[in-house]
Scaffold this motif. Structure first.
Motif, PDB file in Angstrom:
ATOM      1  N   UNK A   1       0.818  -1.204   0.000  1.00  0.00           N
ATOM      2  CA  UNK A   1       0.000   0.000   0.000  1.00  0.00           C
ATOM      3  C   UNK A   1       0.857   1.261   0.000  1.00  0.00           C
ATOM      4  N   UNK A   2       2.112   1.108  -0.319  1.00  0.00           N
ATOM      5  CA  UNK A   2       3.023   2.248  -0.323  1.00  0.00           C
ATOM      6  C   UNK A   2       2.650   3.233  -1.426  1.00  0.00           C
ATOM      7  N   UNK A   3       2.813   4.489  -1.104  1.00  0.00           N
ATOM      8  CA  UNK A   3       2.551   5.519  -2.104  1.00  0.00           C
ATOM      9  C   UNK A   3       3.849   6.124  -2.642  1.00  0.00           C
ATOM     10  N   UNK A   4       4.961   5.449  -2.366  1.00  0.00           N
ATOM     11  CA  UNK A   4       6.221   5.918  -2.908  1.00  0.00           C
ATOM     12  C   UNK A   4       6.156   5.840  -4.425  1.00  0.00           C
ATOM     13  N   UNK A   5       6.838   6.759  -5.061  1.00  0.00           N
ATOM     14  CA  UNK A   5       6.783   6.873  -6.519  1.00  0.00           C
ATOM     15  C   UNK A   5       7.065   5.553  -7.232  1.00  0.00           C
ATOM     16  N   UNK A   6       8.110   4.848  -6.806  1.00  0.00           N
ATOM     17  CA  UNK A   6       8.470   3.587  -7.455  1.00  0.00           C
ATOM     18  C   UNK A   6       7.374   2.533  -7.275  1.00  0.00           C
ATOM     19  N   UNK A   7       6.808   2.460  -6.096  1.00  0.00           N
ATOM     20  CA  UNK A   7       5.754   1.477  -5.841  1.00  0.00           C
ATOM     21  C   UNK A   7       4.512   1.778  -6.666  1.00  0.00           C
ATOM     22  N   UNK A   8       4.170   3.036  -6.758  1.00  0.00           N
ATOM     23  CA  UNK A   8       2.988   3.435  -7.537  1.00  0.00           C
ATOM     24  C   UNK A   8       3.200   3.096  -9.003  1.00  0.00           C
ATOM     25  N   UNK A   9       4.350   3.440  -9.545  1.00  0.00           N
ATOM     26  CA  UNK A   9       4.637   3.154 -10.949  1.00  0.00           C
ATOM     27  C   UNK A   9       4.594   1.646 -11.208  1.00  0.00           C
ATOM     28  N   UNK A  10       5.150   0.875 -10.298  1.00  0.00           N
ATOM     29  CA  UNK A  10       5.147  -0.573 -10.455  1.00  0.00           C
ATOM     30  C   UNK A  10       3.719  -1.111 -10.496  1.00  0.00           C
ATOM     31  N   UNK A  11       2.880  -0.672  -9.565  1.00  0.00           N
ATOM     32  CA  UNK A  11       1.486  -1.130  -9.551  1.00  0.00           C
ATOM     33  C   UNK A  11       0.751  -0.691 -10.807  1.00  0.00           C
ATOM     34  N   UNK A  12       1.017   0.513 -11.272  1.00  0.00           N
ATOM     35  CA  UNK A  12       0.377   0.992 -12.497  1.00  0.00           C
ATOM     36  C   UNK A  12       0.789   0.131 -13.687  1.00  0.00           C
ATOM     37  N   UNK A  13       2.066  -0.204 -13.763  1.00  0.00           N
ATOM     38  CA  UNK A  13       2.538  -1.052 -14.860  1.00  0.00           C
ATOM     39  C   UNK A  13       1.926  -2.448 -14.792  1.00  0.00           C
ATOM     40  N   UNK A  14       1.801  -2.993 -13.592  1.00  0.00           N
ATOM     41  CA  UNK A  14       1.177  -4.307 -13.435  1.00  0.00           C
ATOM     42  C   UNK A  14      -0.265  -4.261 -13.937  1.00  0.00           C
ATOM     43  N   UNK A  15      -0.997  -3.240 -13.540  1.00  0.00           N
ATOM     44  CA  UNK A  15      -2.395  -3.105 -13.982  1.00  0.00           C
ATOM     45  C   UNK A  15      -2.462  -2.972 -15.499  1.00  0.00           C
ATOM     46  N   UNK A  16      -1.604  -2.155 -16.070  1.00  0.00           N
ATOM     47  CA  UNK A  16      -1.561  -1.926 -17.513  1.00  0.00           C
ATOM     48  C   UNK A  16      -1.341  -3.235 -18.266  1.00  0.00           C
ATOM     49  N   UNK A  17      -0.312  -3.994 -17.867  1.00  0.00           N
ATOM     50  CA  UNK A  17      -0.003  -5.232 -18.572  1.00  0.00           C
ATOM     51  C   UNK A  17      -1.009  -6.338 -18.275  1.00  0.00           C
ATOM     52  N   UNK A  18      -1.535  -6.366 -17.073  1.00  0.00           N
ATOM     53  CA  UNK A  18      -2.545  -7.376 -16.744  1.00  0.00           C
ATOM     54  C   UNK A  18      -3.786  -7.195 -17.603  1.00  0.00           C
ATOM     55  N   UNK A  19      -4.146  -5.954 -17.857  1.00  0.00           N
ATOM     56  CA  UNK A  19      -5.324  -5.700 -18.701  1.00  0.00           C
ATOM     57  C   UNK A  19      -5.065  -6.111 -20.147  1.00  0.00           C
TER      58      UNK A  19
END
Length: 77
Positions: A1-19
């Motif tokens: 649940x981290x809001x650090x920039x790297x963690x957010x970008x990683x989660x965004x990329x996971x969502x992008x590729x998962x879709x």
């Protein structure tokens, strides 16, 4: 649940590729990336698309590298 920039970008990329590469529902993708709501998954994926469109070089190179690795993995089978 981290809001650090790297963690957010990683989660965004996971969502992008998962879709793109899975048939999982938005709800299941959300659960996978940290019990987030389906609308968060949509937002994350759209944010990556926006960053690609505006030419964010870091994101573009990450997406390119990940796609290259996915393609290499797929070709091994």
């Amino acid at each position: 649940k981290s809001r650090e920039r790297e963690s957010v970008l990683t989660r965004h990329l996971i969502a992008f590729f998962a879709r793109i590469y899975t048939r999982l529902s938005l709800k299941k993708i959300g659960r996978f990336i940290g019990r987030v709501d389906h609308t968060t998954v949509v937002h994350a994926s759209e944010r990556i698309k926006e960053l690609i469109e505006i030419g964010d070089t870091r994101v573009v190179s990450l997406v390119f590298e990940i796609e290259k690795r996915i393609e290499e993995y797929a070709n091994q089978k």
